[in-house]
Enzyme design. Structure first.
Site, PDB file in Angstrom:
ATOM      1  N   LYS A 142       0.780  -2.392  -9.776  1.00  0.00           N
ATOM      2  CA  LYS A 142       2.300  -2.172 -10.159  1.00  0.00           C
ATOM      3  C   LYS A 142       3.019  -3.337 -10.092  1.00  0.00           C
ATOM      4  O   LYS A 142       3.521  -3.933 -11.218  1.00  0.00           O
ATOM      5  CB  LYS A 142       3.113  -1.086  -9.199  1.00  0.00           C
ATOM      6  CG  LYS A 142       2.351   0.146  -8.973  1.00  0.00           C
ATOM      7  CD  LYS A 142       3.098   1.046  -8.028  1.00  0.00           C
ATOM      8  CE  LYS A 142       2.833   0.746  -6.362  1.00  0.00           C
ATOM      9  NZ  LYS A 142       1.641   0.993  -6.242  1.00  0.00           N
ATOM     10  N   THR A 143       2.760  -4.098  -9.157  1.00  0.00           N
ATOM     11  CA  THR A 143       3.245  -5.430  -9.035  1.00  0.00           C
ATOM     12  C   THR A 143       2.857  -6.292 -10.298  1.00  0.00           C
ATOM     13  O   THR A 143       3.516  -7.147 -10.958  1.00  0.00           O
ATOM     14  CB  THR A 143       3.071  -6.488  -7.815  1.00  0.00           C
ATOM     15  OG1 THR A 143       3.446  -5.433  -6.720  1.00  0.00           O
ATOM     16  CG2 THR A 143       3.790  -7.557  -7.665  1.00  0.00           C
ATOM     17  N   GLU A 162     -12.257  21.467 -10.744  1.00  0.00           N
ATOM     18  CA  GLU A 162     -11.306  21.222 -11.905  1.00  0.00           C
ATOM     19  C   GLU A 162     -11.779  21.983 -13.208  1.00  0.00           C
ATOM     20  O   GLU A 162     -11.129  22.611 -13.891  1.00  0.00           O
ATOM     21  CB  GLU A 162     -11.150  19.687 -11.968  1.00  0.00           C
ATOM     22  CG  GLU A 162     -10.448  19.149 -10.983  1.00  0.00           C
ATOM     23  CD  GLU A 162      -9.298  19.762 -10.536  1.00  0.00           C
ATOM     24  OE1 GLU A 162      -8.462  20.153 -11.450  1.00  0.00           O
ATOM     25  OE2 GLU A 162      -8.957  19.825  -9.331  1.00  0.00           O
ATOM     26  N   ALA A 195      -0.397   4.650  -6.202  1.00  0.00           N
ATOM     27  CA  ALA A 195      -1.080   4.382  -5.079  1.00  0.00           C
ATOM     28  C   ALA A 195      -0.984   2.865  -5.063  1.00  0.00           C
ATOM     29  O   ALA A 195      -1.029   2.292  -5.838  1.00  0.00           O
ATOM     30  CB  ALA A 195      -2.304   5.090  -5.159  1.00  0.00           C
ATOM     31  N   PRO A 196      -1.258   2.455  -3.521  1.00  0.00           N
ATOM     32  CA  PRO A 196      -1.184   1.142  -3.302  1.00  0.00           C
ATOM     33  C   PRO A 196      -2.466   0.404  -4.035  1.00  0.00           C
ATOM     34  O   PRO A 196      -3.530   1.057  -4.287  1.00  0.00           O
ATOM     35  CB  PRO A 196      -1.281   0.953  -1.794  1.00  0.00           C
ATOM     36  CG  PRO A 196      -1.035   2.339  -1.533  1.00  0.00           C
ATOM     37  CD  PRO A 196      -1.156   3.292  -2.595  1.00  0.00           C
ATOM     38  N   GLY A 197      -2.161  -0.919  -4.788  1.00  0.00           N
ATOM     39  CA  GLY A 197      -3.265  -1.347  -5.221  1.00  0.00           C
ATOM     40  C   GLY A 197      -3.818  -0.955  -6.854  1.00  0.00           C
ATOM     41  O   GLY A 197      -4.502  -1.382  -7.269  1.00  0.00           O
ATOM     42  N   THR A 198      -2.869  -0.405  -7.323  1.00  0.00           N
ATOM     43  CA  THR A 198      -3.102   0.399  -8.644  1.00  0.00           C
ATOM     44  C   THR A 198      -2.440  -0.968  -9.807  1.00  0.00           C
ATOM     45  O   THR A 198      -2.471  -0.470 -10.680  1.00  0.00           O
ATOM     46  CB  THR A 198      -2.607   1.656  -9.008  1.00  0.00           C
ATOM     47  OG1 THR A 198      -1.443   1.815  -8.329  1.00  0.00           O
ATOM     48  CG2 THR A 198      -3.443   2.729  -8.215  1.00  0.00           C
ATOM     49  N   HIS A 234     -10.745  25.695 -13.121  1.00  0.00           N
ATOM     50  CA  HIS A 234      -9.054  25.694 -13.697  1.00  0.00           C
ATOM     51  C   HIS A 234      -9.256  25.597 -15.396  1.00  0.00           C
ATOM     52  O   HIS A 234      -8.563  26.209 -15.773  1.00  0.00           O
ATOM     53  CB  HIS A 234      -8.315  24.431 -13.193  1.00  0.00           C
ATOM     54  CG  HIS A 234      -8.130  24.684 -11.713  1.00  0.00           C
ATOM     55  ND1 HIS A 234      -7.248  25.630 -11.311  1.00  0.00           N
ATOM     56  CD2 HIS A 234      -7.970  23.648 -10.633  1.00  0.00           C
ATOM     57  CE1 HIS A 234      -6.904  25.451  -9.802  1.00  0.00           C
ATOM     58  NE2 HIS A 234      -7.596  24.137  -9.715  1.00  0.00           N
TER      59      HIS A 234
HETATM   60  P1  ADP Z   1       0.305  -2.666  -6.191  1.00  0.00           P
HETATM   61  O1  ADP Z   1       1.613  -3.705  -6.490  1.00  0.00           O
HETATM   62  O2  ADP Z   1       0.395  -1.410  -7.135  1.00  0.00           O
HETATM   63  O3  ADP Z   1       0.078  -2.308  -4.796  1.00  0.00           O
HETATM   64  P2  ADP Z   1      -0.690  -5.075  -7.118  1.00  0.00           P
HETATM   65  O4  ADP Z   1      -0.362  -5.199  -8.100  1.00  0.00           O
HETATM   66  O5  ADP Z   1      -0.209  -5.961  -5.890  1.00  0.00           O
HETATM   67  O6  ADP Z   1      -0.793  -3.619  -6.561  1.00  0.00           O
HETATM   68  O7  ADP Z   1      -2.570  -5.293  -7.222  1.00  0.00           O
HETATM   69  C1  ADP Z   1      -2.966  -5.983  -6.390  1.00  0.00           C
HETATM   70  C2  ADP Z   1      -4.069  -6.865  -7.077  1.00  0.00           C
HETATM   71  O8  ADP Z   1      -5.416  -5.967  -7.543  1.00  0.00           O
HETATM   72  C3  ADP Z   1      -3.519  -7.369  -8.244  1.00  0.00           C
HETATM   73  O9  ADP Z   1      -3.214  -9.065  -8.089  1.00  0.00           O
HETATM   74  C4  ADP Z   1      -4.805  -7.653  -8.988  1.00  0.00           C
HETATM   75  O10 ADP Z   1      -5.614  -8.840  -8.720  1.00  0.00           O
HETATM   76  C5  ADP Z   1      -5.612  -6.282  -8.936  1.00  0.00           C
HETATM   77  N1  ADP Z   1      -5.308  -5.222  -9.847  1.00  0.00           N
HETATM   78  C6  ADP Z   1      -4.549  -4.254  -9.607  1.00  0.00           C
HETATM   79  N2  ADP Z   1      -4.534  -3.332 -10.789  1.00  0.00           N
HETATM   80  C7  ADP Z   1      -5.296  -4.109 -11.639  1.00  0.00           C
HETATM   81  C8  ADP Z   1      -5.516  -3.969 -13.024  1.00  0.00           C
HETATM   82  N3  ADP Z   1      -5.299  -2.990 -13.430  1.00  0.00           N
HETATM   83  N4  ADP Z   1      -6.204  -4.773 -13.675  1.00  0.00           N
HETATM   84  C9  ADP Z   1      -6.551  -5.959 -13.080  1.00  0.00           C
HETATM   85  N5  ADP Z   1      -6.333  -6.289 -11.834  1.00  0.00           N
HETATM   86  C10 ADP Z   1      -5.766  -5.414 -10.932  1.00  0.00           C
HETATM   87 ZN    ZN Z   2      -7.186  23.174  -7.807  1.00  0.00          ZN
END
Ligand code: ADP
Ligand code: ZN
Length: 617
Positions: A218-219, A435, A213-216, A438
């Site tokens: 990945k980047t 859950e 999901a967004p913000g997890t 299940h």
């Molecule tokens: P995505 O690419 O999945 O949308 P990002 O990598 O851009 O998400 O995450 C945005 C910001 O959220 C990162 O720059 C970081 O500050 C914070 N963040 C997200 N996941 C983590 C994590 N697992 N640990 C620490 N900071 C995180």
């Molecule tokens: Zn279910």
């Protein structure tokens, strides 16, 4: 650079020409008396005109100023006096006058005809407009180039590729997703020393797809891999390629790969791969040619690439299901790493990372904050820490206190609830029982797959929680008894909600649909119904379209009666399953409660934990 210079030279030309024009008019106005035609005639008749040059448009010449005071108007005289006495040049615009030549002759003036000096006229009438058009054209081309990727300047297109020599991010900055880090550490060690890795016979994947999901993070994770290995990081976003001139995106991709090759070992990161790589079958008629060309180029580059050179391609998406299958084939993005939203412990660790440089008050308990933020992704937590620090700073505090976090949390939750990423306590409880249902049923069905993990952390867009089962072996054939056990597991969530609350929620919709499909297949395709016997009534769904809702249940060469019978049989299969599951869960009510409580507490229960819960009397 080059067009800029040209544009300048055009402006220089225009300025120079204006200067010439100005000088000429000044020159003319200073030295040359402009006479009305009538005055010219008066002077001519009075014998004051000395010589004349007759052009097509005008008459120029000299006249004597002696004794003209009586002949001319007052302002004219003043002007002549200012210029001094003697002979004066004059200019008169010509009017149609057939008596001019006879009068000139009569006055015995020496006169010549003169071809018009066309230079100025020509300049004004066509050279200047042409220059203006040229300048405009240049300007427009530049504008188009800037906006849409560039006719002439591909390098300055919107589809930017960024290169960072050092990302400055390491695994220490990434918290709460240890499994993913572990999987990627292999790639880090490869990038650190590709040759050594090869000698040891390691085979490294070319493409790694990060799904989440967004913000997890990945980047962040991709950058951390580059940072850990101390290699350059190339990045581009798939979505920036979508609205451009055909061919530009493909050229950029080619460029990117050849650049990366010279910098190897390095990482290429493609964000929002789905924007670029959505399945070609799904796009409208005609499709998006630019996207397709870019995608094709990407596939070509990936195939032509020798990963031993030390270039790893990473991509991120939150919609893996719409990706073109060609992207996921072996040799392309064949390694997939799923990033879930963090669990309680993970959230605490992420918070810890983001308060590293923040002065915390003694009353701040990160564990408690983590407990209040189910469903938050890493980015949300980073935002929370930042917001709390800002609030404290605004109040002039020297440390960030618990109340600042509370306030920040209230603000953020408000925003997130609108985007339905946060789950309230009551819903969380419902999901936990669902859950747990299940899982308990799966544990009490000998032929069902073993549960490896139960989670109430939302995953993807629709699933609010999940129960993961690991098959002990690959299966190609399933017996009726096994199908029935699977059916029971599917119904476990629904029935658990029913038992605990006497009511059910919409959360079971997907379970019920899958259960119904399964029951229907048993009846119509597998000959597993006693009533209907061995005949098959429907074709297997075309696997190509499975899930899209197309081409399902196409054959219908049976009677209305049979159709009714099928419906009844399907309902019977489901009703029987429901009865069995209800019996199981009622018998295991304490375990159901215990597991649900455990889930509420930890959000994720793994196999060992599950064993512990189930063993507890
Ligand atoms: P995505 O690419 O999945 O949308 P990002 O990598 O851009 O998400 O995450 C945005 C910001 O959220 C990162 O720059 C970081 O500050 C914070 N963040 C997200 N996941 C983590 C994590 N697992 N640990 C620490 N900071 C995180
Ligand atoms: Zn279910």
């Amino acid at each position: 650079m080059e067009p800029r210079q040209q544009k300048f030279s055009i402006w220089y030309g225009i300025v120079a020409m204006l200067a010439i024009l100005a000088i000429q008019t000044r020159f003319l106005s200073d030295q040359v008396e402009t006479l009305p035609y009538s005055d010219f005639k008066v002077l001519l008749k009075a014998g004051k005109i000395k010589d004349v040059s007759v052009g097509e448009q005008d008459i120029t010449g000299t006249f004597s100023t002696e004794g003209v005071d009586a002949l001319l108007s007052k302002p004219q005289i003043e002007e002549i006096n200012r210029a001094g006495n003697g002979d004066h040049a004059f200019l008169t615009l010509r009017v149609t006058d057939p008596t001019l030549v006879p009068e000139l002759e009569a006055a015995k003036v020496r006169f010549v005809g003169r071809p018009d000096n066309k230079w100025l006229g020509a300049l004004l009438s066509w050279v200047v407009p042409v220059l203006i058009v040229l300048a405009l054209w240049r300007f427009l081309i530049k504008r188009i180039g800037g906006a849409a990727g560039g006719l002439m300047e591909i390098g300055k297109s919107k589809a930017k590729v960024y290169m960072q020599k050092e990302t400055g991010v390491t695994f220490a900055d990434v918290a709460g997703i240890d499994e993913a880090k572990e999987e990627l550490s292999e790639i880090v060690s490869f990038l650190k020393d590709p040759l050594r890795y090869q000698r040891l016979g390691g085979r490294i994947p070319k493409g790694v797809l990060l799904v989440g999901a967004p913000g997890t993070g990945k980047t962040l994770l991709a950058k951390a891999v580059a940072g850990e290995a101390a290699v350059p990081f190339f990045s581009m976003s798939g979505s920036s390629f979508v609205e451009m001139f055909v061919g530009v995106g493909a050229a950029r991709v080619r460029d990117l790969f050849s650049q990366a090759e010279t910098m190897a070992p390095c990482i290429i990161f493609i964000d929002e791969l789905d924007a670029l790589g959505r399945t070609r079958a799904l796009s409208m008629v005609g499709g998006n040619e630019e996207r397709e060309q870019t995608l094709n180029q990407l596939l070509v580059e990936m195939d032509g690439f020798d990963s031993n050179k030390g270039v790893i391609i990473m991509a991120a998406t939150n919609r893996p299901e719409i990706l073109d299958p060609a992207l996921l084939r072996p040799g392309r993005f064949d390694r997939h790493i799923a990033l879930d939203r963090p669990d309680l412990k993970g959230r605490e660790q992420i918070l810890r990372v983001h308060v590293k440089n923040v002065m915390l008050g003694s009353d701040v308990d990160l564990n408690k904050i983590a407990a209040r933020t189910p469903g938050f992704a890493g980015a949300d937590l980073a935002n929370l820490a930042n917001e709390a620090a800002l609030l404290a700073a605004r109040k002039g505090k020297s440390a960030v206190e618990s109340e600042d976090f509370d306030e920040a949390l209230d603000r953020i939750v408000g925003g997130l609830e609108k985007r339905s990423r946060v789950i309230n306590a009551k819903e969380k409880e419902t999901i936990a029982y669902h859950e747990a249902g299940h899982a308990i049923v799966a544990e009490h069905r000998p032929l069902a797959d073993r549960v490896s993990k139960v989670s109430i952390i939302p995953r993807g867009v629709t699933a609010l929680g999940y129960t993961q089962q690991t098959p002990t072996e690959d299966r190609y054939l399933l017996k009726r008894s096994e199908l029935l056990d699977r059916l029971d597991v599917l119904l476990g969530g629904y029935v658990a909600e029913q038992i605990v609350y006497g009511d059910v929620s919409t959360g079971a919709q997907n379970d019920l649909q899958r259960a119904t499909d399964m029951a229907r297949q048993m009846v119509t395709q597998f000959g597993m119904s006693q009533q209907l016997g061995l005949a098959t009534y429907e074709d297997a769904p075309n696997p190509l379209f499975s899930g899209t809702g197309w081409a399902r249940r196409e054959r219908k060469d049976y009677s209305e009666n049979t159709a009714q019978l099928i419906d009844t049989e399907v309902r019977n299969v489901l009703a029987e399953a429901s009865t069995r599951v209800t019996a199981t869960l009622k018998g295991q009510r304490t375990k159901l409660e215990a597991l649900a409580r455990r889930l509420l507490e930890k959000e994720v229960v793994d196999r060992q934990d599950l064993d512990r819960v189930l063993a507890d009397p």
